[in-house]
Design an enzyme around this catalytic site. Structure first.
Site, PDB file in Angstrom:
ATOM      1  N   GLY A  16       0.789  -1.230   0.000  1.00  0.00           N
ATOM      2  CA  GLY A  16       0.000   0.000   0.000  1.00  0.00           C
ATOM      3  C   GLY A  16       0.820   1.279   0.000  1.00  0.00           C
ATOM      4  O   GLY A  16       0.354   2.304   0.492  1.00  0.00           O
ATOM      5  N   ASN A  18       1.530   2.984  -2.648  1.00  0.00           N
ATOM      6  CA  ASN A  18       0.819   3.907  -3.550  1.00  0.00           C
ATOM      7  C   ASN A  18      -0.443   4.451  -2.879  1.00  0.00           C
ATOM      8  O   ASN A  18      -0.799   5.607  -3.075  1.00  0.00           O
ATOM      9  CB  ASN A  18       0.480   3.215  -4.869  1.00  0.00           C
ATOM     10  CG  ASN A  18       1.704   3.100  -5.752  1.00  0.00           C
ATOM     11  OD1 ASN A  18       2.214   4.101  -6.239  1.00  0.00           O
ATOM     12  ND2 ASN A  18       2.197   1.890  -5.931  1.00  0.00           N
ATOM     13  N   MET A  84      -4.087  -7.063  -7.164  1.00  0.00           N
ATOM     14  CA  MET A  84      -3.558  -8.216  -7.892  1.00  0.00           C
ATOM     15  C   MET A  84      -4.641  -9.188  -8.378  1.00  0.00           C
ATOM     16  O   MET A  84      -4.422 -10.391  -8.424  1.00  0.00           O
ATOM     17  CB  MET A  84      -2.535  -8.956  -7.022  1.00  0.00           C
ATOM     18  CG  MET A  84      -1.383  -8.102  -6.564  1.00  0.00           C
ATOM     19  SD  MET A  84      -0.547  -7.242  -7.912  1.00  0.00           S
ATOM     20  CE  MET A  84       0.445  -8.577  -8.551  1.00  0.00           C
ATOM     21  N   ILE A  86      -7.715  -9.861 -11.519  1.00  0.00           N
ATOM     22  CA  ILE A  86      -8.270  -9.420 -12.803  1.00  0.00           C
ATOM     23  C   ILE A  86      -9.675  -8.875 -12.548  1.00  0.00           C
ATOM     24  O   ILE A  86     -10.491  -9.528 -11.891  1.00  0.00           O
ATOM     25  CB  ILE A  86      -8.361 -10.614 -13.791  1.00  0.00           C
ATOM     26  CG1 ILE A  86      -6.983 -11.253 -13.993  1.00  0.00           C
ATOM     27  CG2 ILE A  86      -9.012 -10.195 -15.095  1.00  0.00           C
ATOM     28  CD1 ILE A  86      -6.033 -10.515 -14.882  1.00  0.00           C
ATOM     29  N   ASN A 101      -5.385   2.812 -13.022  1.00  0.00           N
ATOM     30  CA  ASN A 101      -4.420   1.814 -12.550  1.00  0.00           C
ATOM     31  C   ASN A 101      -3.014   2.398 -12.663  1.00  0.00           C
ATOM     32  O   ASN A 101      -2.729   3.159 -13.587  1.00  0.00           O
ATOM     33  CB  ASN A 101      -4.537   0.561 -13.435  1.00  0.00           C
ATOM     34  CG  ASN A 101      -3.574  -0.540 -13.027  1.00  0.00           C
ATOM     35  OD1 ASN A 101      -3.429  -0.844 -11.844  1.00  0.00           O
ATOM     36  ND2 ASN A 101      -2.905  -1.145 -13.999  1.00  0.00           N
ATOM     37  N   HIS A 103       0.968   1.271 -13.128  1.00  0.00           N
ATOM     38  CA  HIS A 103       1.755   0.106 -13.543  1.00  0.00           C
ATOM     39  C   HIS A 103       3.230   0.519 -13.710  1.00  0.00           C
ATOM     40  O   HIS A 103       3.512   1.538 -14.329  1.00  0.00           O
ATOM     41  CB  HIS A 103       1.202  -0.449 -14.858  1.00  0.00           C
ATOM     42  CG  HIS A 103       1.873  -1.723 -15.244  1.00  0.00           C
ATOM     43  ND1 HIS A 103       1.570  -2.934 -14.659  1.00  0.00           N
ATOM     44  CD2 HIS A 103       2.879  -1.967 -16.123  1.00  0.00           C
ATOM     45  CE1 HIS A 103       2.344  -3.871 -15.165  1.00  0.00           C
ATOM     46  NE2 HIS A 103       3.152  -3.314 -16.058  1.00  0.00           N
TER      47      HIS A 103
HETATM   48  C1  GRF Z   1       3.296  -1.324  -7.470  1.00  0.00           C
HETATM   49  O1  GRF Z   1       4.547  -1.404  -8.059  1.00  0.00           O
HETATM   50  C2  GRF Z   1       2.204  -1.347  -8.506  1.00  0.00           C
HETATM   51  O2  GRF Z   1       2.508  -0.627  -9.653  1.00  0.00           O
HETATM   52  C3  GRF Z   1       2.143  -2.830  -8.812  1.00  0.00           C
HETATM   53  O3  GRF Z   1       2.235  -3.432  -7.534  1.00  0.00           O
HETATM   54  C4  GRF Z   1       2.998  -2.585  -6.675  1.00  0.00           C
HETATM   55  C5  GRF Z   1       2.165  -2.307  -5.459  1.00  0.00           C
HETATM   56  O4  GRF Z   1       2.885  -1.626  -4.479  1.00  0.00           O
HETATM   57  N1  GRF Z   1       0.968  -3.183  -9.572  1.00  0.00           N
HETATM   58  P1  GRF Z   1       2.162  -0.964  -3.234  1.00  0.00           P
HETATM   59  O5  GRF Z   1       1.240  -2.023  -2.619  1.00  0.00           O
HETATM   60  O6  GRF Z   1       1.407   0.247  -3.685  1.00  0.00           O
HETATM   61  O7  GRF Z   1       3.287  -0.608  -2.292  1.00  0.00           O
END
Ligand code: GRF
Length: 183
Positions: A16, A18, A84, A86, A101, A103
């Site tokens: 988490g 992000n 994670m 779909i 999203n 990425h």
């Molecule tokens: C990030 O790199 C995101 O882009 C990818 O999974 C990671 C998640 O990191 N899909 P966090 O849980 O936000 O630390």
């Protein structure tokens, strides 16, 4: 008071970081709900510390029940921040133009898992993309995309660290763009 179009639900599965970057924007973007695929996600701790309501999804996910919860919380936009699973087409269509999203690659290059590692091993440009979600995985109109430029001496761990920092900056900028431009 923030207008309803700024009530975000953030979907997570793990650390988490992000989500944390989005919580930092709370003066102008309202993170109103955090949805997790697992009760073990550290992101849930971050959400609770910030006083944000949380929701843990059933396995398999009941997408109709989730939709009901989002309506109950008056959610206007969704951010997939390390989510994670779909997302099925019917759910994506309900949230068309209102689900985003992040990425860790310069999409359309390296969709899917281990994107940073694959780009690094193939010596391809590295970067981050925030995009609108469409039924195809890691595809959709870009909100922002940025290259991560590395010095020649950097190792993979340092690179990964820089990519994550870049993700955090990009998610913050993206929600502000969405707010300003009413995307
Ligand atoms: C990030 O790199 C995101 O882009 C990818 O999974 C990671 C998640 O990191 N899909 P966090 O849980 O936000 O630390």
């Amino acid at each position: 008071m923030l207008r309803a179009r700024n009530r975000w639900a953030v979907f997570i599965s793990g650390t988490g970081s992000n989500l944390n970057a989005l919580i930092d924007t709370r003066s102008d973007v309202d993170v109103a709900l955090v949805v997790s695929t697992t009760p073990k996600a550290y992101g849930l701790v971050r959400a609770r510390r910030a006083g944000i309501p949380t929701l843990i999804l059933s396995n398999p996910i009941d997408w109709n029940a989730l939709q009901d919860e989002l309506v109950k919380f008056n959610i206007s936009r969704i951010f997939l921040a390390g989510f994670m699973k779909i997302v099925p087409k019917t759910f994506v269509e309900k949230w068309e133009s209102r689900m985003f999203n992040v990425h860790p690659s310069l999409l359309p290059a390296f969709p899917g898992l281990k994107s940073i590692q694959r780009a690094f091993e193939e010596k391809k440009p590295i970067g981050v993309t925030v995009h609108g979600v469409i039924p195809e995985m890691d595809a959709g109109p870009h909100v922002l995309q940025r290259k991560v430029v590395m010095g020649e001496l950097e190792n993979f761990e340092a690179l990964e660290f820089c990519v994550h920092l870049s993700e955090h900056r990009l998610v913050r900028e993206s929600v502000r763009i969405c707010r300003r431009e009413a995307i």
